[in-house]
Design an enzyme around this catalytic site. Structure first.
Site, short mmCIF file in Angstrom:
data_model
loop_
_atom_site.label_atom_id
_atom_site.label_comp_id
_atom_site.label_asym_id
_atom_site.label_seq_id
_atom_site.Cartn_x
_atom_site.Cartn_y
_atom_site.Cartn_z
N HIS A 8 0.82 -1.22 0.00
CA HIS A 8 0.00 0.00 0.00
C HIS A 8 0.85 1.26 0.00
O HIS A 8 2.03 1.23 0.33
CB HIS A 8 -0.97 0.03 1.19
CG HIS A 8 -0.29 0.13 2.53
ND1 HIS A 8 0.22 -0.94 3.20
CD2 HIS A 8 -0.09 1.21 3.33
CE1 HIS A 8 0.72 -0.54 4.37
NE2 HIS A 8 0.56 0.76 4.47
N GLN A 55 -3.96 3.93 1.22
CA GLN A 55 -4.34 4.08 2.62
C GLN A 55 -4.31 5.57 2.99
O GLN A 55 -3.26 6.21 2.92
CB GLN A 55 -3.33 3.32 3.50
CG GLN A 55 -3.56 3.46 5.00
CD GLN A 55 -2.38 2.94 5.81
OE1 GLN A 55 -1.23 3.15 5.46
NE2 GLN A 55 -2.67 2.26 6.90
N HIS A 79 4.07 7.11 3.71
CA HIS A 79 4.91 5.91 3.71
C HIS A 79 4.51 4.97 2.58
O HIS A 79 3.44 5.11 1.98
CB HIS A 79 4.83 5.18 5.05
CG HIS A 79 3.48 4.61 5.38
ND1 HIS A 79 2.48 5.35 5.97
CD2 HIS A 79 2.96 3.38 5.19
CE1 HIS A 79 1.42 4.59 6.15
NE2 HIS A 79 1.68 3.38 5.68
#
Ligand code: CO
Length: 140
Positions: A8, A55, A79
């Site tokens: 993700h 996400q 991230h």
């Protein structure tokens, strides 16, 4: 070490409702999973994109990792998560290679996954999350 696939992309947002308005209302994505992860101080929404997820992470308060990230850098890429077979092994391999890690041991992430983070300082400016699929379900 061996990374299986992109798991993700984590995007830090300050207002989850507003961000959802864009991702769902404009980009047309449908939420697959929503969860408050107290341990990480985030409220997240996941969108399935092929074999991976996007996400959105909103902070539960200013004094959380994502809250501090937003204060310093504003909204944006937070991230990148990579799927691994065993997060403990992958974490040990990173540490053996001299990579600075945020976590000494895996913790529980979204949907019961086991996760650990490597510091952006050791990864050319990007926070890396190792993700091992758990018994939970992140939606499809
Ligand atoms: Co993540």
């Amino acid at each position: 070490m061996e990374l299986n696939r992109l798991d993700h992309v984590g995007i830090a947002v300050s207002d989850l409702t507003a961000a959802r308005g864009f991702y769902e209302g404009v980009l047309g994505l449908r939420p697959a999973h929503e969860e408050v992860i107290e341990d990480q101080g985030v409220h997240e929404v996941l969108y399935r994109m092929g074999d991976a997820w996007v996400q959105l992470v909103a902070p539960l308060g200013p004094d959380t990792p994502v809250g501090r990230f937003l204060a310093k850098r504003g909204e944006g890429l937070h991230h990148v998560g990579y799927s691994v077979a065993n997060v403990s092994t992958a974490l040990s391999e990173l540490r053996a290679a001299g990579v600075e890690t945020v976590d000494d041991a895996p913790r529980i992430g979204s949907g019961g996954t086991r996760v650990a983070f490597a510091h952006p300082k050791s990864a050319h400016g990007v926070l890396i999350e190792l993700v091992e699929e758990g018994s939970g379900h992140r939606g499809s």
